[in-house]
Write an enzyme that holds these catalytic residues in place. Structure first.
Site, PDB file in Angstrom:
ATOM      1  N   LYS A 101      66.566 -44.109  54.188  1.00 21.58           N
ATOM      2  CA  LYS A 101      67.562 -43.195  53.585  1.00 21.58           C
ATOM      3  C   LYS A 101      68.855 -43.437  53.382  1.00 21.58           C
ATOM      4  O   LYS A 101      69.611 -43.044  52.875  1.00 21.58           O
ATOM      5  CB  LYS A 101      67.091 -41.776  54.230  1.00 21.58           C
ATOM      6  CG  LYS A 101      65.490 -41.243  54.348  1.00 21.58           C
ATOM      7  CD  LYS A 101      65.660 -40.310  53.145  1.00 21.58           C
ATOM      8  CE  LYS A 101      64.274 -39.667  52.643  1.00 21.58           C
ATOM      9  NZ  LYS A 101      63.142 -39.747  53.686  1.00 21.58           N
ATOM     10  N   GLU A 123      69.862 -31.609  50.207  1.00 20.39           N
ATOM     11  CA  GLU A 123      68.457 -31.275  50.726  1.00 20.39           C
ATOM     12  C   GLU A 123      67.761 -31.981  51.668  1.00 20.39           C
ATOM     13  O   GLU A 123      67.873 -33.015  51.617  1.00 20.39           O
ATOM     14  CB  GLU A 123      67.655 -30.794  49.620  1.00 20.39           C
ATOM     15  CG  GLU A 123      66.705 -31.605  49.212  1.00 20.39           C
ATOM     16  CD  GLU A 123      67.276 -33.022  48.576  1.00 20.39           C
ATOM     17  OE1 GLU A 123      68.495 -32.815  48.045  1.00 20.39           O
ATOM     18  OE2 GLU A 123      66.658 -34.275  48.700  1.00 20.39           O
ATOM     19  N   SER A 394      59.054 -47.884  56.231  1.00 18.24           N
ATOM     20  CA  SER A 394      60.386 -47.057  55.863  1.00 18.24           C
ATOM     21  C   SER A 394      61.157 -46.385  57.053  1.00 18.24           C
ATOM     22  O   SER A 394      62.242 -46.098  56.931  1.00 18.24           O
ATOM     23  CB  SER A 394      59.647 -46.012  54.811  1.00 18.24           C
ATOM     24  OG  SER A 394      58.737 -45.195  55.296  1.00 18.24           O
TER      25      SER A 394
HETATM   26  C1  LIG Z   1      61.696 -39.538  53.402  1.00 14.44           C
HETATM   27  C2  LIG Z   1      60.994 -40.462  53.868  1.00 14.44           C
HETATM   28  C3  LIG Z   1      59.778 -41.115  53.381  1.00 14.44           C
HETATM   29  C4  LIG Z   1      59.523 -40.518  51.981  1.00 14.44           C
HETATM   30  O1  LIG Z   1      60.377 -40.574  50.924  1.00 14.44           O
HETATM   31  P1  LIG Z   1      60.448 -41.497  49.750  1.00 14.44           P
HETATM   32  O2  LIG Z   1      61.377 -41.089  48.865  1.00 14.44           O
HETATM   33  O3  LIG Z   1      59.028 -41.650  49.099  1.00 14.44           O
HETATM   34  O4  LIG Z   1      60.704 -42.879  50.297  1.00 14.44           O
HETATM   35  C5  LIG Z   1      59.007 -42.272  53.921  1.00 14.44           C
HETATM   36  N1  LIG Z   1      59.456 -42.853  54.952  1.00 14.44           N
HETATM   37  C6  LIG Z   1      60.548 -42.095  55.723  1.00 14.44           C
HETATM   38  C7  LIG Z   1      60.686 -42.987  57.200  1.00 14.44           C
HETATM   39  C8  LIG Z   1      61.241 -41.160  55.250  1.00 14.44           C
HETATM   40  O5  LIG Z   1      62.325 -40.490  56.043  1.00 14.44           O
END
Ligand SMILES: *Cc1c(COP(=O)(O)O)cnc(C)c1O
Length: 415
Positions: A101, A123, A394
């Protein structure tokens, strides 16, 4: 560059078109009062995208503040269990604040600052985007307000405290299901009221044009690094890319530089919740129908009357009824495929990675990990299990400790 006929037939570049459409999806479905702000943002983005000083400043922070490039880690012990000897994890969990993010929050915050804005609003669902925006605001000397559903505030308490410690105001949202969808409605409402000095930082590849494209571009650093890292380590390109899908930004960040490489398989994993049969999931691309949410036309989970459906996932970051329009187009054109993993499968994958590699993944990322089982089976039957798989890790799992405690804590590992 001359595109081959085949690539043209896929019709995947250069998207979006001038009005922000990816095939039939995307656009700008917003109140008239918001149009000037979106146009101002689009102009500024187009300008600074090609501005060397801006790009150099962004690059500086990405390297020295966020900690990029993130490692591409060959997960040998996990790969051995799964029968995937060339499995790599892209370690977005090692970014400052713990997820991908930050790439986008920093990019947009810097853009806002260059546009002369003094305040950021955002948000947040899981709180990761809110924390990233609050962090970028502190770094660049901007004020910050984050809208968060009450339900999410109680599920993600540590992140609420983090944002407050970063001197952001966290504004609770009591309407609707008190989750991300409602927080987004509130943030849009606030933005209309205070346009002039405020930039609205959307956290995924959703919302009205130019957000889906801008967020994808800021996240594309993930795929660009993967491309270079795989070339260096393996001397080619990966065969499979796997990422979880909330709004779809970490997935598009990974996929974007490879969309034109037809032989690379793109796999997005949605939240299967308690199973796709009922309505306790967040699998917008697999169970939704085209509809408008938060300013864009895309696949959307709806009830019989066309109202936005309530959704469920164990992971707050995937708990969203919509999805970015570019994913809808990638699905429609069959360039990417979309699958799902349930809450239970994600929890099992969490414990498997923890035990085999010493990494606690975010529950969002654990959904992508869970899909490695069926993918390995598919690759084996195709005689392809020796090929390179890159999974986007992620985020890190620290924020999910309380959810993990509720679901059996460490007890599960020995089950
Ligand atoms: C917010 C988040 C997601 C999902 O958001 P995407 O826009 O689909 O990437 C996935 N993994 C983590 C660790 C997040 O914080």
């Amino acid at each position: 560059m001359v595109l081959s006929k085949e690539k043209k037939a896929l019709d995947l570049s250069p998207f979006p078109d001038g009005s922000g459409y990816y095939g039939m999806f995307g656009g700008r479905f917003v109140p008239e009062t918001l149009m000037p702000a979106l146009e101002e943002l689009e102009q500024a983005y187009m300008h600074f995208q090609n501005d060397q000083a801006f790009q150099a400043e962004l690059q500086f922070y990405l390297e020295h503040y966020v900690g990029r490039p993130t490692p591409l880690y060959q997960a040998a012990r996990l790969g051995e269990v799964l029968g995937l000897p060339r499995l790599y994890l892209k370690r977005e969990d090692l970014n400052h604040t713990g997820s991908h993010k930050m790439n986008n929050a920093l990019g947009q915050a810097l853009l806002a600052k260059h546009m002369g804005k003094q305040r950021l609003i955002a948000e947040t669902g899981a709180g990761q985007h809110g924390v990233a925006v609050a962090t970028a605001a502190a770094l660049l000397g901007l004020a910050c307000t984050v809208f968060m559903g009450e339900e999410d505030m109680s599920r993600q308490e540590p992140n609420v405290l983090r944002m407050q410690l970063l001197q952001a105001e966290v504004r609770p949202v009591h309407s609707g299901s008190k989750t991300l969808k409602d927080a987004t409605n509130e943030a849009l409402r606030e933005w209309i009221a205070v346009l002039e000095h405020t930039h609205y930082v959307i956290g995924s590849v959703v919302g009205p044009h130019p957000y889906p494209r801008m967020v994808r571009d800021f996240q594309s650093i993930i795929g660009q690094e993967v491309s270079a890292q795989v070339r260096e380590r393996e001397g080619g390109i990966p065969s499979y890319l796997v990422a979880c899908i909330g709004g779809g930004s970490n997935a598009l960040g990974l996929f974007a530089p490879f969309v034109q490489e037809k032989e690379v398989q793109l796999i997005g994993v949605e939240a299967g919740g308690r199973g796709l049969e009922g309505n306790q999931h967040a699998a917008s691309l697999q169970r939704g129908r085209p509809g408008v949410l938060h300013g864009a036309l895309s696949y959307l989970l709806q009830d019989q009357e066309g109202q936005v459906a309530s959704v469920h996932s164990i992971s707050a970051g995937l708990d969203y009824p919509g999805v970015g329009p570019e994913h809808s187009h990638l699905k429609m054109s069959k360039r990417a495929r979309y699958v799902s993993a349930t809450d239970t499968e994600a929890l099992e994958a969490f414990h498997l990675l923890a035990g085999k590699e010493g990494i606690l993944p975010a529950l969002e990322s654990a959904h992508a990990l869970a899909y490695l089982h069926p993918l390995a089976a598919e690759m084996k039957s195709a005689g392809r299990q020796g090929e390179v798989v890159v999974l986007n890790l992620s985020g890190r799992g620290d924020k999910d400790l309380s959810v993990l405690m509720q679901h059996g804590g460490v007890g599960r590992a020995s089950e």
